[in-house]
Design an enzyme around this catalytic site. Structure first.
Site, PDB file in Angstrom:
ATOM      1  N   LYS A   1      -1.998 -23.869  53.344  1.00 41.25           N
ATOM      2  CA  LYS A   1      -2.859 -23.577  52.187  1.00 41.25           C
ATOM      3  C   LYS A   1      -2.536 -24.550  51.064  1.00 41.25           C
ATOM      4  CE  LYS A   1       0.372 -19.879  51.093  1.00 41.25           C
ATOM      5  NZ  LYS A   1       0.662 -19.550  49.721  1.00 41.25           N
TER       6      LYS A   1
ATOM      7  N   TYR B   1       7.033 -40.024  22.792  1.00 42.74           N
ATOM      8  CA  TYR B   1       6.466 -39.077  21.823  1.00 42.74           C
ATOM      9  C   TYR B   1       7.555 -38.177  21.254  1.00 42.74           C
ATOM     10  CZ  TYR B   1       1.645 -40.050  23.251  1.00 42.74           C
ATOM     11  OH  TYR B   1       0.442 -40.642  23.494  1.00 42.74           O
TER      12      TYR B   1
HETATM   13  C1  LIG Z   1       1.524 -14.525  53.046  1.00 35.56           C
HETATM   14  C2  LIG Z   1       2.339 -15.778  53.108  1.00 35.56           C
HETATM   15  N1  LIG Z   1       2.965 -16.114  54.244  1.00 35.56           N
HETATM   16  C3  LIG Z   1       3.705 -17.232  54.340  1.00 35.56           C
HETATM   17  C4  LIG Z   1       3.857 -18.088  53.273  1.00 35.56           C
HETATM   18  C5  LIG Z   1       4.746 -19.299  53.405  1.00 35.56           C
HETATM   19  O1  LIG Z   1       5.852 -19.168  52.552  1.00 35.56           O
HETATM   20  P1  LIG Z   1       6.977 -20.300  52.414  1.00 35.56           P
HETATM   21  O2  LIG Z   1       6.292 -21.503  51.892  1.00 35.56           O
HETATM   22  O3  LIG Z   1       7.927 -19.738  51.433  1.00 35.56           O
HETATM   23  O4  LIG Z   1       7.536 -20.501  53.764  1.00 35.56           O
HETATM   24  C6  LIG Z   1       3.233 -17.774  52.060  1.00 35.56           C
HETATM   25  C7  LIG Z   1       3.411 -18.668  50.917  1.00 35.56           C
HETATM   26  O5  LIG Z   1       3.238 -18.382  49.788  1.00 35.56           O
HETATM   27  C8  LIG Z   1       2.437 -16.597  51.969  1.00 35.56           C
HETATM   28  O6  LIG Z   1       1.821 -16.259  50.835  1.00 35.56           O
END
Ligand SMILES: Cc1ncc(COP(=O)(O)O)c(C=O)c1O
Length: 380
Positions: free
Chosen positions: A49, A270
């Site tokens: 994602k 700055y």
């Molecule tokens: C439902 C869910 N599963 C898995 C993950 C993966 O987590 P990580 O990047 O900490 O391994 C996330 C990440 O936010 C998540 O929201």
């Protein structure tokens, strides 16, 4: 895709790229092998994602799938569609499910798996897709109190899904709130609540994110859902990525565009927040907060130029930051500056500004060009 094409990373060969993210797909595969070593009996649902945590969803997904990843997890339908359009065929799980009947139809058409987390989503699916073939995951809230059905509702949810002959309950998910903290007993409490809720219920199970699968082996279950560790940052508080044998996938680089001698007391940037303790050379690096370097970065944050580590000096501005090269500087205009990656972990920079590597990766600006090395994603 950048929202504003004129500001996006440019492919014109005449134009010198100011800020680059080299994405090492060999390191990605190495980190996937670490997932396999830590969770040898689990299948892998890789979190890609948010544009694969800023690394580039399509090349990363292609590389992971070619290396045997069984499924991918995204937050929303748009992210899944980008992967399907690029020819990615493996199961894709929508971690937040769908938000409308039209999205549910897309999920059916594109064979996306839906995580259902709330009664309103079940109502939506029952109204829109009662007889369509749906693959569902039941998301249970075991203590994070973000998304999910109460553990006591698991049986009723399974029964509601079973009423639809075309629907398939693929499995059950929960998400860990404190897995990065190896001392937090909450992880085992969440696992116990999950196991108790699912006693006697069919379906595959998935609990562990990166920290879970590295620090809490009992949470590995049928599927693990790693994200951060695949990208080579440490998911476990107090442990470095190197100690966990994880390799940074992203090398975020820019270049020196000026090297100026300044006298003792000269102020930089700055707000004039930094002043030279003695005669020194200041290097100006062509990357700033518009590229993803946090503005809150304090002076003295280490960055790498070749094998030398030098401190930042003064405030980060929109397009530039300054480094103190010292009185004997050999660096020249055009030299590469590594902002994070080998030798300068993103986690360390993140800690200096009170955030986490996830946020730095996801915050890479649209004009930073990603260059993919070492795999099926090359050039994508
Ligand atoms: C439902 C869910 N599963 C898995 C993950 C993966 O987590 P990580 O990047 O900490 O391994 C996330 C990440 O936010 C998540 O929201």
């Amino acid at each position: 895709m950048a929202a504003n094409p004129s500001a996006a990373a440019c492919d014109d060969p005449r134009i010198v790229t100011r800020a680059l993210a080299h994405i090492d797909l060999v390191a990605l595969r190495h980190n996937l092998a670490r997932v396999r070593a830590c969770a040898p009996h689990s299948r892998v649902m890789a979190a890609v994602k948010a544009n694969a945590y800023g690394h580039g969803a399509v090349p990363v997904a292609r590389a992971l799938v070619a290396a045997g990843t069984e499924a991918l997890a995204v937050a929303c339908v748009e992210e899944a569609l980008e992967l399907r359009a690029a020819g990615v065929q493996v199961p894709i799980v929508l971690l937040e499910g769908v938000l409308s009947a039209a999205e549910a139809q897309i999920a059916v058409d594109e064979k996306l798996q839906i995580a259902v987390h709330s009664p309103w989503q079940m109502e939506l699916l029952q109204g829109a897709c009662a007889s369509a073939p749906l693959a569902l995951w039941g998301l249970l809230n075991t203590g994070m109190n973000r998304l999910g059905f109460a553990p006591t509702e698991a049986g009723a949810l399974a029964a509601a899904i079973a009423q639809h002959p075309a629907w398939r309950l693929h499995g059950w998910l929960t998400h860990l709130a404190c897995a990065d903290d190896t001392g937090a007993a909450e992880t085992l409490r969440q696992q116990a609540r999950f196991d108790a809720a699912l006693e006697g219920l069919a379906g595959e199970r998935s609990i562990a994110n990166s920290a879970g699968l590295m620090a809490w082996p009992s949470t590995c279950a049928d599927w693990v859902r790693p994200g951060l560790m695949l990208y080579g940052a440490s998911p476990v508080a107090g442990q470095t990525a190197a100690a966990l044998d994880l390799r940074p996938v992203m090398q975020f680089e820019s270049r020196l565009i000026a090297v100026n001698a300044v006298g003792s007391g000269a102020r930089v940037g700055y707000g004039a927040t930094w002043s030279a303790p003695a005669l020194t050379y200041i290097g100006i690096v062509a990357a700033g907060y518009a590229d993803g370097v946090p503005r809150a970065l304090p002076s003295g944050t280490p960055v790498a130029i070749g094998s030398r580590i030098v401190p930042t000096a003064g405030r980060v501005s929109m397009d530039m930051l300054a480094v103190d090269l010292g009185p004997d500087a050999r660096e020249q205009v055009g030299d590469t500056v590594r902002l994070w990656g080998d030798g300068v972990p993103a986690e360390a920079m993140a800690a200096r500004v009170g955030t986490i590597a996830y946020e730095l990766f996801c915050g890479l600006g649209p004009r930073v060009r990603r260059i993919f090395h070492g795999g099926v994603g090359d050039g994508a």
